[in-house]
Write an enzyme that holds these catalytic residues in place. Structure first.
Site, PDB file in Angstrom:
ATOM      1  N   ASN A 213       0.882  -1.029   0.146  1.00 40.59           N
ATOM      2  CA  ASN A 213       0.510  -0.077  -0.275  1.00 40.59           C
ATOM      3  C   ASN A 213       1.075   1.345  -0.045  1.00 40.59           C
ATOM      4  O   ASN A 213       1.967   1.121   0.008  1.00 40.59           O
ATOM      5  CB  ASN A 213      -1.026   0.198   1.342  1.00 40.59           C
ATOM      6  CG  ASN A 213       0.317  -0.095   2.502  1.00 40.59           C
ATOM      7  OD1 ASN A 213       0.461   0.888   2.486  1.00 40.59           O
ATOM      8  ND2 ASN A 213      -0.582  -1.072   2.730  1.00 40.59           N
ATOM      9  N   LYS A 292       8.894 -15.821 -11.183  1.00 40.66           N
ATOM     10  CA  LYS A 292       8.618 -14.609 -11.507  1.00 40.66           C
ATOM     11  C   LYS A 292       6.632 -15.464 -12.249  1.00 40.66           C
ATOM     12  O   LYS A 292       7.361 -16.511 -13.712  1.00 40.66           O
ATOM     13  CB  LYS A 292       9.096 -13.734 -12.813  1.00 40.66           C
ATOM     14  CG  LYS A 292       8.559 -12.574 -13.246  1.00 40.66           C
ATOM     15  CD  LYS A 292       9.105 -12.127 -14.038  1.00 40.66           C
ATOM     16  CE  LYS A 292       9.102 -10.974 -14.754  1.00 40.66           C
ATOM     17  NZ  LYS A 292       9.556 -10.274 -15.472  1.00 40.66           N
ATOM     18  N   ASP A 311      -3.859 -10.300  12.857  1.00 34.61           N
ATOM     19  CA  ASP A 311      -3.880  -8.640  12.839  1.00 34.61           C
ATOM     20  C   ASP A 311      -3.024  -8.726  14.381  1.00 34.61           C
ATOM     21  O   ASP A 311      -2.976  -8.713  14.786  1.00 34.61           O
ATOM     22  CB  ASP A 311      -5.384  -8.092  13.007  1.00 34.61           C
ATOM     23  CG  ASP A 311      -5.333  -7.116  13.686  1.00 34.61           C
ATOM     24  OD1 ASP A 311      -4.907  -6.726  14.278  1.00 34.61           O
ATOM     25  OD2 ASP A 311      -6.740  -6.154  13.132  1.00 34.61           O
ATOM     26  N   PHE A 328      -4.744   2.972  15.031  1.00 32.39           N
ATOM     27  CA  PHE A 328      -5.312   4.077  13.791  1.00 32.39           C
ATOM     28  C   PHE A 328      -5.811   3.445  13.453  1.00 32.39           C
ATOM     29  O   PHE A 328      -5.741   2.259  12.822  1.00 32.39           O
ATOM     30  CB  PHE A 328      -3.599   3.746  13.150  1.00 32.39           C
ATOM     31  CG  PHE A 328      -3.217   5.417  13.560  1.00 32.39           C
ATOM     32  CD1 PHE A 328      -1.974   5.015  14.686  1.00 32.39           C
ATOM     33  CD2 PHE A 328      -3.508   6.459  13.628  1.00 32.39           C
ATOM     34  CE1 PHE A 328      -0.882   6.103  15.750  1.00 32.39           C
ATOM     35  CE2 PHE A 328      -2.062   7.668  13.848  1.00 32.39           C
ATOM     36  CZ  PHE A 328      -1.495   6.962  14.976  1.00 32.39           C
ATOM     37  N   LYS A 342     -13.319  -0.561  15.883  1.00 33.33           N
ATOM     38  CA  LYS A 342     -12.071  -1.294  15.887  1.00 33.33           C
ATOM     39  C   LYS A 342     -11.895  -1.159  17.254  1.00 33.33           C
ATOM     40  O   LYS A 342     -11.102  -2.276  18.107  1.00 33.33           O
ATOM     41  CB  LYS A 342     -11.076  -0.278  15.010  1.00 33.33           C
ATOM     42  CG  LYS A 342     -11.661  -1.287  13.328  1.00 33.33           C
ATOM     43  CD  LYS A 342     -10.252  -0.533  12.504  1.00 33.33           C
ATOM     44  CE  LYS A 342     -10.876  -0.504  11.611  1.00 33.33           C
ATOM     45  NZ  LYS A 342     -10.785   0.415  10.029  1.00 33.33           N
ATOM     46  N   LYS A 346     -10.769  -4.994  18.700  1.00 32.95           N
ATOM     47  CA  LYS A 346      -9.312  -5.119  18.910  1.00 32.95           C
ATOM     48  C   LYS A 346      -9.542  -5.429  20.524  1.00 32.95           C
ATOM     49  O   LYS A 346      -7.881  -5.248  20.490  1.00 32.95           O
ATOM     50  CB  LYS A 346      -9.010  -4.257  18.132  1.00 32.95           C
ATOM     51  CG  LYS A 346      -8.905  -4.486  16.602  1.00 32.95           C
ATOM     52  CD  LYS A 346      -7.623  -4.197  15.708  1.00 32.95           C
ATOM     53  CE  LYS A 346      -8.166  -3.546  14.463  1.00 32.95           C
ATOM     54  NZ  LYS A 346      -7.149  -4.003  12.699  1.00 32.95           N
TER      55      LYS A 346
HETATM   56  O1  C5P Z   1      -6.305  -2.610   9.030  1.00 34.00           O
HETATM   57  P1  C5P Z   1      -7.205  -1.668  10.208  1.00 34.00           P
HETATM   58  O2  C5P Z   1      -8.218  -0.850   9.727  1.00 34.00           O
HETATM   59  O3  C5P Z   1      -8.138  -3.033  11.257  1.00 34.00           O
HETATM   60  O4  C5P Z   1      -6.427  -0.784  10.804  1.00 34.00           O
HETATM   61  C1  C5P Z   1      -6.671  -0.771  12.515  1.00 34.00           C
HETATM   62  C2  C5P Z   1      -5.513  -1.112  13.627  1.00 34.00           C
HETATM   63  O5  C5P Z   1      -4.842  -2.530  13.564  1.00 34.00           O
HETATM   64  C3  C5P Z   1      -3.988  -0.124  12.755  1.00 34.00           C
HETATM   65  O6  C5P Z   1      -3.229   0.209  14.289  1.00 34.00           O
HETATM   66  C4  C5P Z   1      -2.680  -1.167  12.079  1.00 34.00           C
HETATM   67  O7  C5P Z   1      -1.697  -0.871  12.217  1.00 34.00           O
HETATM   68  C5  C5P Z   1      -3.930  -2.480  12.860  1.00 34.00           C
HETATM   69  N1  C5P Z   1      -3.868  -3.939  11.885  1.00 34.00           N
HETATM   70  C6  C5P Z   1      -2.686  -4.309  12.398  1.00 34.00           C
HETATM   71  N2  C5P Z   1      -2.619  -6.165  12.332  1.00 34.00           N
HETATM   72  C7  C5P Z   1      -3.422  -6.084  10.141  1.00 34.00           C
HETATM   73  C8  C5P Z   1      -4.403  -4.899  10.543  1.00 34.00           C
HETATM   74  C9  C5P Z   1      -4.006  -3.783  11.162  1.00 34.00           C
HETATM   75  O8  C5P Z   1      -2.157  -4.525  13.642  1.00 34.00           O
HETATM   76  N3  C5P Z   1      -3.525  -7.289  10.114  1.00 34.00           N
END
Ligand code: C5P
Length: 412
Positions: A213, A292, A311, A328, A342, A346
């Site tokens: 990204n 490749k 995650d 974030f 979130k 989380k």
């Molecule tokens: O991608 P998402 O919006 O869910 O991200 C929310 C938070 O979770 C961010 O702080 C990101 O760094 C963290 N995150 C993570 N591992 C992931 C997806 C997101 O630590 N696989």
């Protein structure tokens, strides 16, 4: 009492007449309780004997990159890891040029590339060499790369010239080094261990392609710099970005999401506050192609099977020992709603909601504007931080996060 006791100072010496002053600097450091190891370039040894430094520090001088005996003892990577500070005095025009282009053609330059400790340089050379545009350009490059430069003093030079290029006196260099290790008791993050994830992750598809990204890492790096300035011990776990390590920050580089998770788990038990700022790639290909992937003739579609990545933040926030967890939420719509979800899902203590649909803020830009959502007494509170540079905003965010962390500790 001096803050240098047991501090590991790697003293680098390159070729210049000022090298004789570094012997006295080594003596002052040892006397103040620092552990000192010396690395010399070939040029340095033409000016002063390694034996002088061995006698002063009690350790043999390191001078060879490809030396079997040295590698069996403390090799270049161990030395790079060992150091709390790399201090190079004198730094010659040649060494500066080699560091500026990232060369690793001797022990000193290799160490500087390998270490995550701050590297300080005390340039010393003839005034003409110092003022040459090439040297001045190298100074700019070095600073961009995160090296710290101490401007040389002006005055009479060993060669008879008059002008800038003299190495400051050993006492002055010593107090500089002492200042770098001074503990600032009243800093808000003093004594706290903060781990920050930053930048993108990359998931390989084949040996030449990957999924990723646009994360620039700027916000995470600004947070790491702010946390270090506020006195924290900072570990920055970073995906591939083009940014220098902020001073005083320990950086670990990762590429994939799984590597990010492992690196975070390795420091989890030693983390008080965990801030997840990385833009993590949520899916990876089920099987990375060994070669490749070739386009077949008339091929209109390519189907890749993706599987879910862990995650990282949720894993840390739901396992013990659990640090204070801050996430974030970069969103393009319903920013606060999604951020709240979130925070709950989380199991976080706080989340920074960030509208990335606005091109003046967010990905790649220098500014940001965020809302901090946090839990207190079972309700979610909000605090808006107005648009500011990522540096200023990071300072404010860190101050708020430290306050929340303390309040949380006091409750326990
Ligand atoms: O991608 P998402 O919006 O869910 O991200 C929310 C938070 O979770 C961010 O702080 C990101 O760094 C963290 N995150 C993570 N591992 C992931 C997806 C997101 O630590 N696989």
């Amino acid at each position: 009492m001096t803050g240098l006791i047991n501090k590991k100072v790697l003293l680098g010496i390159s070729g210049g007449i000022a090298a004789y002053k570094t012997a006295y600097l080594a003596r002052l450091l040892v006397k103040a309780g620092a552990e000192v190891r010396v690395v010399m370039t070939e040029g340095a040894k033409a000016f002063i004997q390694p034996l002088t430094f061995q006698a002063l520090t009690g350790h043999p001088v390191h001078d060879a990159l490809l030396d079997e005996e040295a590698e069996a003892g403390m090799g270049h990577i161990e030395l790079a890891r060992w150091a709390d500070l790399v201090f190079i005095a004198p730094a010659s025009a040649d060494l500066m040029a080699r560091l500026a282009v990232g060369m690793a053609n001797d022990l000193m330059t290799t160490l500087c590339l390998a270490t995550s400790a701050p590297v300080h340089l005390a340039p010393a050379m003839n005034q003409g060499m110092w003022q040459h545009p090439a040297t001045q350009r190298n100074c700019v490059l070095l600073q961009e790369l995160g090296y710290h430069l101490l401007p040389p003093a002006e005055g009479e030079q060993a060669c008879g010239d008059l002008g800038p290029g003299r190495m400051p006196e050993p006492e002055e260099l010593f107090s500089r080094i002492e200042g770098l290790f001074q503990t600032k008791q009243d800093l808000p993050a003093q004594g706290l261990k903060i781990t920050i994830t930053a930048g993108p992750t990359q998931e390989p598809l084949d040996p030449v392609r990957y999924l990723s990204n646009h994360s620039s890492g700027k916000m995470g790096y600004a947070l790491a710099a702010a946390a270090a300035e506020l006195g924290a011990q900072v570990t920055l776990i970073s995906g591939p970005v083009d940014l220098p390590t902020p001073p005083g920050v320990q950086r670990q580089k990762i590429t994939t999401t799984q590597e990010l998770l492992t690196a975070c788990q390795n420091v989890q038990a030693d983390t008080d506050i965990f801030i997840a700022c990385a833009a993590v790639v949520d899916y990876r290909v089920e099987e990375v192609a060994g070669h490749k992937i070739k386009k077949q003739q008339d091929q209109k579609e390519l189907v890749l099977k993706l599987v879910e990545n862990p995650d990282v933040l949720a894993t840390i926030a739901n396992s013990q020992p659990r640090p204070f967890c801050v996430g974030f939420a970069a969103e393009t719509q319903k920013v606060e709603d999604y951020a709240r979800q979130k925070l709950e899902r989380k199991n976080l203590d706080a989340i920074v909601a960030n509208d990335v649909s606005d091109t003046n803020i967010g990905f790649g830009s220098d500014d940001n504007r965020v809302t901090l959502l946090y839990r207190q007494a079972r309700t979610i509170h909000r605090l808006e931080l107005p648009q500011a540079s990522k540096q200023q905003l990071s300072q404010q965010l860190l101050l708020e996060i430290c306050k929340l962390y303390q309040a949380n500790q006091d409750k326990q």
